[in-house]
Scaffold this motif. Structure first.
Motif, PDB file in Angstrom:
ATOM      1  N   GLY A  39      38.176  40.451  39.976  1.00 41.02           N
ATOM      2  CA  GLY A  39      39.550  40.158  40.362  1.00 41.02           C
ATOM      3  C   GLY A  39      40.325  41.359  40.863  1.00 41.02           C
ATOM      4  O   GLY A  39      41.502  41.238  41.211  1.00 41.02           O
ATOM      5  N   ALA A  81      41.420  40.947  44.572  1.00 40.10           N
ATOM      6  CA  ALA A  81      42.541  40.012  44.688  1.00 40.10           C
ATOM      7  C   ALA A  81      43.833  40.644  44.190  1.00 40.10           C
ATOM      8  O   ALA A  81      44.911  40.400  44.745  1.00 40.10           O
ATOM      9  CB  ALA A  81      42.235  38.740  43.899  1.00 40.10           C
ATOM     10  N   GLN A  82      43.759  41.478  43.162  1.00 34.71           N
ATOM     11  CA  GLN A  82      44.956  42.124  42.637  1.00 34.71           C
ATOM     12  C   GLN A  82      45.522  43.129  43.641  1.00 34.71           C
ATOM     13  O   GLN A  82      46.743  43.202  43.844  1.00 34.71           O
ATOM     14  CB  GLN A  82      44.624  42.837  41.326  1.00 34.71           C
ATOM     15  CG  GLN A  82      45.814  43.469  40.620  1.00 34.71           C
ATOM     16  CD  GLN A  82      46.757  42.454  40.020  1.00 34.71           C
ATOM     17  OE1 GLN A  82      47.542  41.842  40.734  1.00 34.71           O
ATOM     18  NE2 GLN A  82      46.689  42.287  38.710  1.00 34.71           N
ATOM     19  N   PHE A 107      38.335  34.847  42.908  1.00 36.53           N
ATOM     20  CA  PHE A 107      39.764  34.608  42.701  1.00 36.53           C
ATOM     21  C   PHE A 107      40.565  34.739  43.999  1.00 36.53           C
ATOM     22  O   PHE A 107      41.670  35.266  44.014  1.00 36.53           O
ATOM     23  CB  PHE A 107      40.307  35.563  41.630  1.00 36.53           C
ATOM     24  CG  PHE A 107      39.455  35.620  40.395  1.00 36.53           C
ATOM     25  CD1 PHE A 107      39.548  34.621  39.434  1.00 36.53           C
ATOM     26  CD2 PHE A 107      38.536  36.635  40.205  1.00 36.53           C
ATOM     27  CE1 PHE A 107      38.751  34.650  38.298  1.00 36.53           C
ATOM     28  CE2 PHE A 107      37.729  36.671  39.076  1.00 36.53           C
ATOM     29  CZ  PHE A 107      37.834  35.681  38.108  1.00 36.53           C
TER      30      PHE A 107
END
Length: 304
Positions: free
Chosen positions: A88, A91-92, A252
């Motif tokens: 993730g 995506a962050q 994600f």
């Protein structure tokens, strides 16, 4: 360990002077941003170690894993990118650099962006396309809604072998091309209805996913990279509405505004460009808005 205050406060609260000594060793750094990043990284790393208390054997295995990620990386495979994706982190970073003001949401780039795709005309057919034909169209505008002529819309899909882009190496290439928008900012081409894919699992990241009991599936999507002069490039996906994997995308990458309805048409239904198709086909519209160049904004707080 407390949950309030700065990362430096948390490290100090842990009562370990080693953290202060390590962070203090950066005081002669001439790059303020580098000093801040390395200080925060050090504090978080030590806080993590203090929390989980790894054995020396576990620590050695962790280092061996990171080494194996590097060794598995080559010109055709970016295992470190894949690791960041499935944790993730990719995506962050995208979310932290969000652009306000109505531009199309970005999502994870992934390891398979290919720069030398062939050009097709508006209304053309994506090379090597397989599966259910899909008419994909939309307009590219700036943040004020003005059409952008000559924007480059790059697209890459998966095929029935569930692979994407450069996964084939020099053997063959999955469907990919680019189309330039016309005077009204319009783009259109024939591709195919996206299928679910699996991220590569023959390397150390795949071993990690299996150990965690996680599947390596990605929700079906069409990948786009849209660029134009004086505007900020957007890398985005078009996800298939209603698919169950939207809630379990392993990197994600699903974001609000990127899930679109793919309308299915029976064979014999006239296509938008007038061609006749004997079998079923689909259509989807996806409009793209580009922000001014240099308008990326990093948020100062983590996402909730």
């Amino acid at each position: 360990m407390t949950t309030s205050g700065t990362t430096r406060d948390r490290a100090d609260d842990a009562g370990d002077p080693l953290v202060s000594r390590v962070v203090g060793s950066f005081d002669r750094c001439q790059d303020p941003r580098l000093k801040t990043v390395m200080g925060s990284l050090t504090e978080h790393l030590h806080a993590f170690l203090q929390e989980v208390r790894p054995t020396e054997t576990e620590w050695a295995k962790a280092l061996e894993f990171l080494v194996s990620v590097g060794q598995f990386t080559n010109d055709e495979r970016r295992e470190l990118v894949l690791l960041c994706d499935v944790l993730g982190a990719s995506a962050q970073v995208v979310a932290l650099n969000t652009v306000p003001g109505g531009s199309t949401p970005q999502t994870v780039i992934g390891p398979y962006v290919i720069d030398d795709s062939p050009e097709i005309a508006v209304g053309g057919v994506l090379p090597r396309v397989e599966g259910v034909p899909c008419w994909i169209e939309g307009t590219v505008t700036d943040a004020a809604g003005r059409p952008v002529r000559g924007a480059r819309v790059e697209v890459w899909e998966t095929d029935d072998y569930r692979r994407a882009g450069a996964e084939y190496g020099n053997e063959r290439a999955a469907p990919r091309a680019h189309v330039m928008t016309d005077s009204s900012g319009r783009y259109a081409f024939w591709g195919s209805v996206p299928s679910p894919i699996e991220v590569p699992q023959d390397g150390p990241v795949g071993t990690l996913l299996h150990a965690l009991g996680r599947a390596g599936h990605r929700a079906p999507h069409l990948r786009l990279r849209v660029s134009a002069q004086h505007l900020r490039t957007v890398v985005t996906h078009v996800f298939v509405a209603g698919h169950p994997l939207l809630e379990d995308d392993c990197v994600f990458g699903v974001r609000d505004g990127l899930v679109q309805r793919f309308v299915h048409h029976p064979g014999g239904t006239p296509a938008p460009d007038g061609r006749a198709l004997d079998g079923e086909w689909a259509s989807v519209r996806f409009d793209v808005a580009l922000a001014p160049a240099g308008s990326a904004r990093a948020l100062t707080a983590p996402l909730s």
